[in-house]
Design a protein around this motif. Structure first.
Motif, PDB file in Angstrom:
ATOM      1  N   ASP A  46       0.882  -1.140   0.100  1.00  0.00           N
ATOM      2  CA  ASP A  46      -0.090  -0.057   0.043  1.00  0.00           C
ATOM      3  C   ASP A  46       0.804   1.228   0.105  1.00  0.00           C
ATOM      4  N   GLU A  83       2.157   1.782  -3.551  1.00  0.00           N
ATOM      5  CA  GLU A  83       1.438   2.255  -4.585  1.00  0.00           C
ATOM      6  C   GLU A  83       0.824   3.544  -4.003  1.00  0.00           C
ATOM      7  N   TYR A  84       0.790   4.081  -2.615  1.00  0.00           N
ATOM      8  CA  TYR A  84       0.757   5.509  -2.473  1.00  0.00           C
ATOM      9  C   TYR A  84       1.830   6.330  -2.969  1.00  0.00           C
ATOM     10  N   ARG A  94       3.873   5.794  -5.356  1.00  0.00           N
ATOM     11  CA  ARG A  94       3.691   5.679  -6.850  1.00  0.00           C
ATOM     12  C   ARG A  94       3.010   6.671  -7.523  1.00  0.00           C
ATOM     13  N   ASP A  95       1.596   6.622  -6.895  1.00  0.00           N
ATOM     14  CA  ASP A  95       0.482   7.536  -7.155  1.00  0.00           C
ATOM     15  C   ASP A  95       1.055   9.278  -7.030  1.00  0.00           C
ATOM     16  N   ARG A  96       1.655   9.342  -5.864  1.00  0.00           N
ATOM     17  CA  ARG A  96       2.097  10.845  -5.491  1.00  0.00           C
ATOM     18  C   ARG A  96       3.178  11.312  -6.436  1.00  0.00           C
ATOM     19  N   THR A 127       3.924  10.111  -9.333  1.00  0.00           N
ATOM     20  CA  THR A 127       3.051  10.384 -10.809  1.00  0.00           C
ATOM     21  C   THR A 127       2.551  11.742 -10.807  1.00  0.00           C
ATOM     22  N   ASP A 128       1.799  11.923  -9.987  1.00  0.00           N
ATOM     23  CA  ASP A 128       0.846  13.305  -9.836  1.00  0.00           C
ATOM     24  C   ASP A 128       1.829  14.277  -9.943  1.00  0.00           C
TER      25      ASP A 128
END
Length: 233
Positions: free
Chosen positions: A128, A131-132, A134-136, A138-139
């Motif tokens: 988790d 993934e957190y 990775r998303d941050r 990417t943003d």
């Protein structure tokens, strides 16, 4: 009309929230980080530009610039801003460096290192958090990072790095930190057990390595790393 008025209020509130981050960010840098002898211009610029609030879990966003570690779950935490600044400065990063980050966490330190170096490989054991981050990242449009979700104890990079940053503590020194460095490479890591932990620099030369204690701190340990044998009479 009511919809437009509500939208305008929400947009205004959002703008105020965004604007209010800047004084807090400036205070964090001037009152916390600079006062602890972090004076490297590139590091200070990095901490001013990478949006720390973007990497903090939503429930703790009001603490994004406070002098405190922030919980991430699993007993892990974001380092406090002072530790982040001091460790980034100690890494002595150059734009051509390849860096290994052990313990991606929320992704903030990885984002900072990525801004100061050429490429980052970042390793995180918890799916988790991986993934957190990775998303941050990417943003935040951080593209020079290779994120890996794996257990550090099983890691076999296959090549050496110019710099290594370990964001969690290790009860015992792990010689792999020196073995994974290029000649003249450096690792910043945290060794020991609470309350006697210290951040240290490991320097690699052609045929040996040197360890240097930098400052004391206490942070949660990495998982699945060797621990000292309990003392018994």
């Amino acid at each position: 009309l009511a919809w437009r008025q509500a939208g305008a209020v929400c947009q205004t509130a959002w703008n105020i929230t965004v604007m209010n981050f800047e004084p807090a960010r400036e205070a964090m840098i001037s009152q916390q980080i600079r006062t602890c002898d972090v004076n490297d211009a590139a590091v200070l610029e990095c901490l001013a530009r990478v949006p720390r609030e973007h990497f903090v879990p939503d429930e703790f966003v009001t603490l994004a610039f406070s002098d405190t570690a922030i919980p991430l779950g699993h007993g892990q935490e974001m380092l406090c801003p002072v530790n982040e600044g001091r460790m980034l400065q100690a890494l002595n990063l150059d734009p051509e460096h390849r860096v290994l980050v052990i313990g991606t966490g929320s992704g903030f330190m990885t984002a900072c290192v990525a801004r100061l170096a050429d490429h980052v490989t970042a390793v995180e054991i918890f799916p988790d958090l991986h993934e957190y981050a990775r998303d941050r990242l990417t943003d935040a449009r951080v593209h020079n990072v290779d994120l890996q979700q794996t257990d550090f104890s099983d890691l076999n990079p296959g090549h050496a790095f110019d710099r290594i940053l370990v964001t969690g503590s290790m009860p015992l020194f792990d010689v792999r930190m020196a073995e994974w460095l290029e000649p003249d490479g450096q690792c910043i890591m945290i060794t020991g057990t609470a309350p006697a932990m210290c951040v240290e620099r490991v320097r690699r030369t052609a045929d040996h390595y040197m360890r240097e204690k930098l400052f004391e701190t206490v942070v949660p340990p990495l998982l699945n790393v060797p621990a000292a044998e309990p003392f018994s009479f």
